[in-house]
Design a protein around this motif. Structure first.
Motif, short mmCIF file in Angstrom:
data_model
loop_
_atom_site.label_atom_id
_atom_site.label_comp_id
_atom_site.label_asym_id
_atom_site.label_seq_id
_atom_site.Cartn_x
_atom_site.Cartn_y
_atom_site.Cartn_z
N LEU A 112 5.58 19.65 -0.46
CA LEU A 112 6.99 19.80 -0.86
C LEU A 112 7.18 20.34 -2.28
CD1 LEU A 112 8.55 16.46 0.49
CD2 LEU A 112 8.23 18.62 1.70
N ASN A 113 6.33 19.93 -3.18
CA ASN A 113 6.57 20.28 -4.58
C ASN A 113 6.42 21.78 -4.81
OD1 ASN A 113 7.25 19.56 -7.19
ND2 ASN A 113 5.10 19.55 -7.84
N GLY A 114 7.45 22.38 -5.38
CA GLY A 114 7.36 23.81 -5.72
C GLY A 114 7.89 24.75 -4.65
N ILE A 115 8.11 24.26 -3.43
CA ILE A 115 8.68 25.15 -2.42
C ILE A 115 10.19 25.29 -2.69
CG2 ILE A 115 6.97 24.42 -0.70
CD1 ILE A 115 9.28 22.99 0.77
N THR A 116 10.81 26.23 -2.01
CA THR A 116 12.26 26.31 -2.17
C THR A 116 12.94 25.92 -0.86
OG1 THR A 116 12.16 28.64 -1.64
CG2 THR A 116 12.40 28.10 -3.96
N GLY B 93 0.80 -1.23 0.00
CA GLY B 93 0.00 0.00 0.00
C GLY B 93 0.82 1.26 0.00
N GLU B 94 2.13 1.11 -0.05
CA GLU B 94 2.97 2.31 -0.05
C GLU B 94 3.32 2.75 -1.45
OE1 GLU B 94 6.44 1.85 2.28
OE2 GLU B 94 5.43 2.45 4.12
N LYS B 95 3.53 4.05 -1.58
CA LYS B 95 4.03 4.57 -2.85
C LYS B 95 5.35 5.27 -2.60
CE LYS B 95 0.88 5.11 -6.45
NZ LYS B 95 0.41 5.98 -7.50
N ARG B 96 6.10 5.39 -3.64
CA ARG B 96 7.42 6.01 -3.52
C ARG B 96 7.38 7.38 -4.16
NH1 ARG B 96 13.45 3.86 -3.70
NH2 ARG B 96 12.83 3.56 -1.56
N ILE B 97 7.89 8.34 -3.43
CA ILE B 97 7.90 9.73 -3.93
C ILE B 97 9.35 10.16 -4.12
CG2 ILE B 97 7.29 12.13 -3.35
CD1 ILE B 97 5.19 10.77 -1.38
N PHE B 98 9.61 10.72 -5.25
CA PHE B 98 10.94 11.27 -5.54
C PHE B 98 10.99 12.72 -5.04
CE2 PHE B 98 13.31 14.13 -8.25
CZ PHE B 98 14.56 13.56 -8.29
N VAL B 99 12.05 13.08 -4.35
CA VAL B 99 12.21 14.47 -3.90
C VAL B 99 13.61 14.94 -4.31
CG1 VAL B 99 12.19 16.05 -1.92
CG2 VAL B 99 10.74 14.01 -1.88
N SER B 100 13.68 16.12 -4.91
CA SER B 100 14.95 16.57 -5.49
C SER B 100 15.88 17.22 -4.47
CB SER B 100 14.67 17.55 -6.63
OG SER B 100 14.00 18.68 -6.10
N PRO C 40 14.69 25.22 -5.82
CA PRO C 40 13.30 24.79 -5.96
C PRO C 40 13.21 23.28 -5.73
CG PRO C 40 14.27 25.27 -8.11
CD PRO C 40 15.30 25.66 -7.08
N VAL C 41 12.20 22.89 -5.01
CA VAL C 41 12.06 21.47 -4.68
C VAL C 41 11.05 20.82 -5.63
CG1 VAL C 41 11.37 19.82 -2.90
CG2 VAL C 41 12.56 21.94 -2.26
N ARG C 42 11.44 19.69 -6.16
CA ARG C 42 10.50 18.92 -6.98
C ARG C 42 10.15 17.65 -6.22
NH1 ARG C 42 11.46 15.42 -11.05
NH2 ARG C 42 13.66 15.93 -11.23
N ALA C 43 8.87 17.39 -6.08
CA ALA C 43 8.42 16.16 -5.42
C ALA C 43 7.35 15.54 -6.29
CB ALA C 43 7.87 16.47 -4.03
N GLU C 44 7.51 14.29 -6.63
CA GLU C 44 6.52 13.64 -7.48
C GLU C 44 6.57 12.13 -7.24
OE1 GLU C 44 8.19 15.12 -11.07
OE2 GLU C 44 9.47 13.38 -11.37
N VAL C 45 5.47 11.51 -7.59
CA VAL C 45 5.46 10.05 -7.44
C VAL C 45 6.54 9.49 -8.33
CG1 VAL C 45 4.14 7.94 -7.82
CG2 VAL C 45 3.03 9.95 -6.84
N SER C 46 7.35 8.66 -7.79
CA SER C 46 8.47 8.12 -8.54
C SER C 46 7.95 7.37 -9.76
CB SER C 46 9.26 7.17 -7.66
OG SER C 46 10.31 6.64 -8.38
N GLY C 47 8.47 7.74 -10.93
CA GLY C 47 8.03 7.08 -12.16
C GLY C 47 7.05 7.92 -12.94
N ASP C 48 6.47 8.96 -12.32
CA ASP C 48 5.46 9.74 -13.01
C ASP C 48 5.97 10.44 -14.26
OD1 ASP C 48 3.44 9.06 -11.47
OD2 ASP C 48 3.03 11.03 -10.60
N ARG C 49 7.25 10.75 -14.26
CA ARG C 49 7.75 11.52 -15.39
C ARG C 49 7.75 10.73 -16.69
NH1 ARG C 49 13.02 14.36 -14.77
NH2 ARG C 49 12.13 16.30 -15.46
N GLY D 235 17.35 15.93 -11.64
CA GLY D 235 17.02 17.23 -11.06
C GLY D 235 17.84 18.33 -11.68
N ARG D 236 19.10 18.30 -11.42
CA ARG D 236 19.94 19.39 -11.89
C ARG D 236 20.50 19.13 -13.27
NH1 ARG D 236 24.20 19.62 -7.11
NH2 ARG D 236 23.02 20.85 -5.62
N SER D 237 20.50 17.89 -13.64
CA SER D 237 21.36 17.55 -14.76
C SER D 237 20.77 17.91 -16.11
CB SER D 237 21.66 16.06 -14.73
OG SER D 237 20.45 15.37 -14.82
N GLY D 238 19.49 18.16 -16.18
CA GLY D 238 18.88 18.54 -17.42
C GLY D 238 19.17 17.53 -18.52
N GLY D 239 18.46 16.47 -18.52
CA GLY D 239 18.70 15.46 -19.55
C GLY D 239 19.53 14.30 -19.02
N GLY D 240 20.00 14.42 -17.82
CA GLY D 240 20.82 13.34 -17.27
C GLY D 240 20.00 12.31 -16.55
#
Ligand code: AMP
Length: 642
Positions: free
Chosen positions: A530-534, A471-478, A539-548, A563-568
């Motif tokens: 978390l998402n969008g705060i600094t 029942g758990e989900k994984r969230i990515f936080v930058s 800037p912090v990005r938080a999203e369900v892991s895999g959503d992208r 996060g920072r790597s832009g394409g990495g």
């Protein structure tokens, strides 16, 4: 709570412990020190390793020593050489600023002449193992007729090791008016008997089952077939290889040696400690483990007694100990000094009952975890690798004309193509057949050992503070270690931001990103908060892991944005580039935590090339297979020490 000064500890000692980073007394210190300093009473203390008991008796003893009186004033008796050396080292460091106090360790397995010389030079405190002390007494090389204090440390262990008569002999030769302080992790009848015979209405001090109650330790287990145990151990270690610093407990000396040999052969940075090693060999192994030259130490319970190593990330039980209380002894070696630790047990189906006994008696809650899949291992390693790239400082100086030529030829490639090639190359270094590596978990519902199916990539172990509960989900936080977080502070921060409690969250903190595992019902709240705060201007990005990935559905494919790597970003999925290679050649692997290479499934590659990483030196001291021939099933020898 009183501080050390309020407990009556003198300034010179305060200075030393302040330098050691002791801010406040531990419970055993808070209770013991005033009894020592303000009364004449004997002390019977129920306390385990890791509670701070060495300073609890050590500080008052050092304070009460008269450096000008040149005779043995205190005797500390303990079961093993390692503990003996450790206590001596601790006493020496506490008395760093109190001059003129000589602490002399005496233990079996080392030259007795040297110890006799040390005693003759003048000792105020003798720290001794029972056999050697008795030997010295019989040779009339030591005079304990004038001791004021006798400390019996780990008394239950001394009895377990068959030292009861020796201890009684020693106590029988000390003056009647001395004070006795006895510490034991358990209080069986035999210890009470010693207490009754040699102590005078002692003050009883108990800090409870401190280790079992240690909230910093997560107790986990995974159920595997006996034949898969070694493979499961390797998976677990591989998954945690980034920062693992662990003791693996085995039952017998032979098993300890065998698993250690196998791990070394398979390229792991491991070594072992057991009763068949010489004193010099043990000290060498301990030294290398202490300074992190060895990351994984295999040990028997007896050999590990008294090992005081800080910062262990994991205690791994290759087998459950025979004695339930040993479980808490073992696991109490991690989760010290405010750090988080994992105590992980590899369990057979049949051992489930014993786990329940431990839960009941030690008041521990175990959580079941799954052995990570080979793919989980690969994903994690690739993440570590990409993390390393992101964090690598570019040294401009190395880019001479030749190197620039190489760069120019690479520039002809498209960025994505280049990155894919780069990662494919890295993947080849993992000599793991990901596609065919078996799932090592047992499905408890299907007796007979049917393999448990994986529900996407979310089935994973938690070698760390990691999710995977149903029942758990994984969230990515930058945010990650780069932002100053560790597991504890990140968990605190997420809990506070999203108004949840620690129990609701499980986190995994990496370099520039982290994961939060939480029940599905909490996921929105966490992302919203978390998402969008600094955070520190980032800037912090938080999203369900895999959503992208744009609705890939299911947890199997995860996208870890750099996060920072832009394409990495790397798409960690079965179908991503290179992931399906049927096999990978065993080239040398440099992972960020890594002084090892992965060889899964018994792949027979060449022997490790980099001698320095492995314990080549010690082996040349002549430890050989025949040292094992005397092996019995149990590693609970009588009179091991001498
Ligand atoms: P012990 O139970 O004596 O083996 O101590 C366990 C560990 O805790 C050792 O590494 C000590 O250096 C450390 N320690 C002992 N007392 C304190 C204290 N008051 N504050 C912080 N660390 C301590």
């Amino acid at each position: 709570m009183k501080n050390f000064s309020e407990l009556g500890v003198e300034q010179s000692l305060l200075n030393a412990i302040q330098e050691l980073g002791f801010e406040n007394p531990t419970p055993i210190q808070e209770q013991t020190i005033p009894v020592f300093l303000e009364t004449e009473r004997d002390i019977l203390g129920l306390a385990q390793t890791g509670t701070g008991k060495t300073a609890a008796f050590g500080l008052p003893i050092l304070q009460l020593i008269n450096p000008a009186a040149r005779h043995i004033q205190s005797l500390v008796i303990c079961p093993t050489r390692e503990l003996c050396m450790q206590i001596s080292r601790d006493l020496a460091s506490y008395s760093k600023h109190k001059h003129g106090i000589n602490v002399v360790p005496v233990y079996g397995g080392a030259s007795i002449e040297g110890q006799i010389r040390d005693i003759k030079r003048g000792a105020h405190i003798i720290v001794a193992t029972p056999g050697r002390l008795m030997d010295l007494m019989k040779r009339k090389a030591i005079n304990i007729n004038e001791v004021n204090f006798v400390v019996l440390d780990e008394a239950d262990e001394m009895l377990n090791m068959g030292f009861e008569e020796d201890v009684e002999y020693i106590l029988g030769h000390t003056p009647a008016e001395k004070r006795v302080c006895l510490f034991s992790a358990t209080m069986p009848k035999a210890i009470r008997n010693i207490g009754n015979r040699y102590m005078n209405e002692p003050v009883e001090i108990s800090v409870g089952k401190s280790n079992s109650g240690n909230a910093n330790i997560t107790h986990q287990y995974a159920v595997v077939h006996a034949k898969d145990k070694y493979a499961a151990l390797k998976r677990f270690v591989d998954f945690n290889s980034e920062d693992i610093y662990a003791i693996i407990f085995c039952t017998t000396r032979m098993e300890t040696q065998d698993i250690s040999d196998k791990l070394i052969k398979d390229g792991y940075n491991a070594d072992c400690l057991h009763g068949d090693l010489s004193q010099a060999q043990r000290e060498k192994v301990m030294g290398r483990f202490r300074n992190h030259a060895i990351k994984i130490l295999l040990a028997t319970d007896v050999a590990a007694r008294g090992i005081d190593v800080s910062g262990l990330t994991h205690v791994i039980h290759y087998h459950l100990p025979d004695d339930i209380e040993n479980y808490t002894h073992r696991s109490g070696r991690t989760g010290r000094a405010g750090k988080l630790g994992v105590s992980f047990t590899l369990l057979h189906m049949r051992e489930g009952g014993r786990l329940k006994d431990i839960e009941r008696i030690s008041n521990i809650k175990f959580e079941k975890v799954l052995i990570p899949s080979a793919q989980d291992v690969r994903d994690k390693k690739l993440l570590a690798f990409t993390d390393t790239i992101i964090n690598t400082e570019v040294e401009e100086g190395v880019f001479d004309a030749h190197v620039m030529k190489g760069i120019e030829s690479l520039m002809a490639l498209e960025k994505e193509e280049l990155l894919k090639k780069f990662l494919s190359l890295e993947l080849r270094r993992f000599s793991v057949d990901f596609a065919n590596a078996p799932d090592l978990n047992i499905n408890p519902n299907e007796r007979g050992g049917a393999r448990e199916g994986r529900e996407g990539g979310r089935d994973r172990d938690r070698g760390g503070d990691r999710g995977g509960r149903s029942g758990e989900k994984r969230i990515f936080v930058s945010l990650g270690k780069k932002d100053g977080f560790d597991i504890r502070s990140f968990k605190d921060w997420v809990a506070a931001s999203s108004n949840l409690s620690w129990q609701d969250l499980h986190v995994d903190v990496s370099g520039v990103y982290s994961f939060v595992d939480a029940q599905e019902s909490h996921v929105d709240a966490i992302i919203k908060s978390l998402n969008g705060i600094t955070y520190n201007d980032r800037p912090v990005r938080a999203e369900v892991s895999g959503d992208r990935r744009g609705g890939s559905g299911g947890g199997e494919r995860r996208t870890y944005g750099g996060g920072r790597s832009g394409g990495g970003s790397y798409e960690g999925g079965r179908r991503s580039g290179g992931g399906e290679r049927p096999s990978y050649g065993g080239g040398e692997r440099r992972s960020s935590g890594g002084e090892r290479r992965v060889r899964e499934g018994g792949r027979s590659d060449s022997a490790p090339r980099s001698e320095g990483r492995f314990s080549g030196g010690r082996r040349s001291e002549g430890r050989s297979g025949d040292s094992r021939s005397s092996e019995g099933r149990s590693d609970r020898p009588r009179r091991r020490e001498d």
